[in-house]
Scaffold this active site. Structure first.
Site, PDB file in Angstrom:
ATOM      1  N   ASP A  27       0.828  -1.212   0.000  1.00  0.00           N
ATOM      2  CA  ASP A  27       0.000   0.000   0.000  1.00  0.00           C
ATOM      3  C   ASP A  27       0.862   1.262   0.000  1.00  0.00           C
ATOM      4  O   ASP A  27       1.916   1.284   0.628  1.00  0.00           O
ATOM      5  CB  ASP A  27      -0.903  -0.031   1.244  1.00  0.00           C
ATOM      6  CG  ASP A  27      -2.156   0.788   1.042  1.00  0.00           C
ATOM      7  OD1 ASP A  27      -2.345   1.336  -0.059  1.00  0.00           O
ATOM      8  OD2 ASP A  27      -2.941   0.884   2.000  1.00  0.00           O
ATOM      9  N   THR A  73     -10.367  -7.697  -5.618  1.00  0.00           N
ATOM     10  CA  THR A  73     -11.656  -7.700  -6.340  1.00  0.00           C
ATOM     11  C   THR A  73     -12.286  -6.304  -6.280  1.00  0.00           C
ATOM     12  O   THR A  73     -13.124  -5.968  -7.111  1.00  0.00           O
ATOM     13  CB  THR A  73     -12.624  -8.748  -5.735  1.00  0.00           C
ATOM     14  OG1 THR A  73     -12.572  -8.654  -4.307  1.00  0.00           O
ATOM     15  CG2 THR A  73     -12.275 -10.158  -6.137  1.00  0.00           C
ATOM     16  N   ASN A  75     -10.445  -3.481  -6.443  1.00  0.00           N
ATOM     17  CA  ASN A  75      -9.622  -2.503  -7.181  1.00  0.00           C
ATOM     18  C   ASN A  75     -10.189  -2.143  -8.564  1.00  0.00           C
ATOM     19  O   ASN A  75      -9.757  -1.160  -9.171  1.00  0.00           O
ATOM     20  CB  ASN A  75      -8.175  -3.010  -7.335  1.00  0.00           C
ATOM     21  CG  ASN A  75      -7.351  -2.880  -6.070  1.00  0.00           C
ATOM     22  OD1 ASN A  75      -6.416  -3.632  -5.839  1.00  0.00           O
ATOM     23  ND2 ASN A  75      -7.687  -1.917  -5.216  1.00  0.00           N
ATOM     24  N   ARG A 195       1.689  -4.809   6.173  1.00  0.00           N
ATOM     25  CA  ARG A 195       0.983  -3.792   5.386  1.00  0.00           C
ATOM     26  C   ARG A 195       1.714  -2.468   5.546  1.00  0.00           C
ATOM     27  O   ARG A 195       1.989  -2.030   6.663  1.00  0.00           O
ATOM     28  CB  ARG A 195      -0.478  -3.642   5.818  1.00  0.00           C
ATOM     29  CG  ARG A 195      -1.185  -2.605   4.942  1.00  0.00           C
ATOM     30  CD  ARG A 195      -2.674  -2.551   5.122  1.00  0.00           C
ATOM     31  NE  ARG A 195      -3.264  -1.736   4.062  1.00  0.00           N
ATOM     32  CZ  ARG A 195      -4.503  -1.834   3.617  1.00  0.00           C
ATOM     33  NH1 ARG A 195      -5.314  -2.730   4.141  1.00  0.00           N
ATOM     34  NH2 ARG A 195      -4.953  -1.049   2.654  1.00  0.00           N
ATOM     35  N   ARG A 201      -5.767  -1.961   8.074  1.00  0.00           N
ATOM     36  CA  ARG A 201      -6.883  -2.853   7.711  1.00  0.00           C
ATOM     37  C   ARG A 201      -6.339  -4.109   7.046  1.00  0.00           C
ATOM     38  O   ARG A 201      -5.207  -4.132   6.590  1.00  0.00           O
ATOM     39  CB  ARG A 201      -7.797  -2.165   6.680  1.00  0.00           C
ATOM     40  CG  ARG A 201      -8.540  -0.978   7.154  1.00  0.00           C
ATOM     41  CD  ARG A 201      -9.384  -0.431   5.997  1.00  0.00           C
ATOM     42  NE  ARG A 201      -8.563   0.087   4.905  1.00  0.00           N
ATOM     43  CZ  ARG A 201      -7.996   1.283   4.879  1.00  0.00           C
ATOM     44  NH1 ARG A 201      -8.152   2.098   5.893  1.00  0.00           N
ATOM     45  NH2 ARG A 201      -7.268   1.684   3.849  1.00  0.00           N
TER      46      ARG A 201
END
Ligand code: FPP
Length: 251
Positions: A27, A73, A75, A195, A201
């Site tokens: 990210d 799915t 994006n 992440r 998240r």
């Protein structure tokens, strides 16, 4: 991957305490590019270079599996130009890097609903998957058009069919039976999930598989997540006490 010298395991990392499977949510590409005054897509291009460097680290430090969330799915909701750029980037990278992946012993495979991807990309995925299937240095698993909930629904549908056909009794549905119907059926669960970019998240990523995974969040944007940032994450992982729900009697 450009042929480089092996990068030795940093001395403060214990080879016995390394994760065997690292999953990453890459990210912060867009923010990285915007901050440098570049279009968002430049962040994805740089992000792909970061992934390559991380894969090399995994290979050198004998971490056998790296799973990268390349496209979810959800994006598809991004601007069409960005989605098109990402799809083209995946296709180009697969073509450009295949020979080198083979030289380096990289096995690449994909998880997700691949049928929804462009036929030309599906062909490159199939080609790269087949061509590298026997490679053993390191395994890169790319999540493309992947969503954990749809993966689980898909698994439930397959199990329900087996029940309907009388091949399975409902009482025989166990964690193992369900796991075997997931895209990751032959892969051990991740030990460490990273992440980047300060988001905390899970974004529909490997929800079943990360039941006991250690989570590591960092403010570093994905394109800046270099070898030293990975080193930090592994150091932190080495300090975690993985109890898997048990109590340590010696504690
Ligand atoms: C999230 O950052 C990143 C993505 C949705 C794409 C990640 C893809 C790559 C790094 C290319 C990898 C290539 C292969 C072949 C696996 P973001 O755009 O959401 O960043 P932002 O939150 O700053 O906007």
């Amino acid at each position: 991957m450009i042929a480089q010298n092996l990068s030795p395991l940093p001395i403060d990392l214990n080879p016995q305490c390394l994760p065997q499977h690292v999953a990453v949510i890459m990210d912060g590409n867009g923010r990285w590019a915007t901050r440098q005054g570049f279009p968002r897509v430049a962040g994805h291009r740089q992000g792909a270079r970061t992934l390559k460097a991380l894969l090399r680290c995994c290979k050198d430090w004998e971490i056998p599996t790296l799973t990268a969330y390349a496209f979810s799915t959800e994006n598809w909701r991004r601007p069409t130009e960005e989605v098109d750029f990402l799809m083209l980037l995946f296709e180009r990278l697969l073509k450009k890097e295949l020979a080198e992946m083979n030289r380096e012993g990289v096995r690449i495979s994909f998880i997700g609903d691949l049928d929804a991807l462009a036929p030309s990309l599906q062909r490159q995925i199939e080609r790269a998957t087949k061509a590298t299937a026997e490679n053993q240095s390191v395994h890169l698993m790319v999540a493309a058009n992947y969503g954990s909930r749809s993966e689980m629904i898909h698994a439930c549908q397959k199990i329900a069919q087996q029940v309907q056909q009388g091949k399975l009794d409902p009482t025989e549905i166990t964690e193992k039976v369900l796991s075997q119907q997931l895209y990751t059926s032959d892969i051990p669960d991740p030990d460490l999930l990273i992440r980047t970019s300060g988001e905390t998240r899970l974004s529909n990523y490997l929800l079943w598989q990360i039941a006991y995974t250690e989570l590591y969040f960092t403010d570093t944007l994905w394109p800046d997540f270099d070898q030293s940032a990975f080193h930090q994450a592994l150091k932190e992982y080495g300090k975690r006490d993985r109890k898997f729900g048990q109590v340590r009697l010696s504690a």
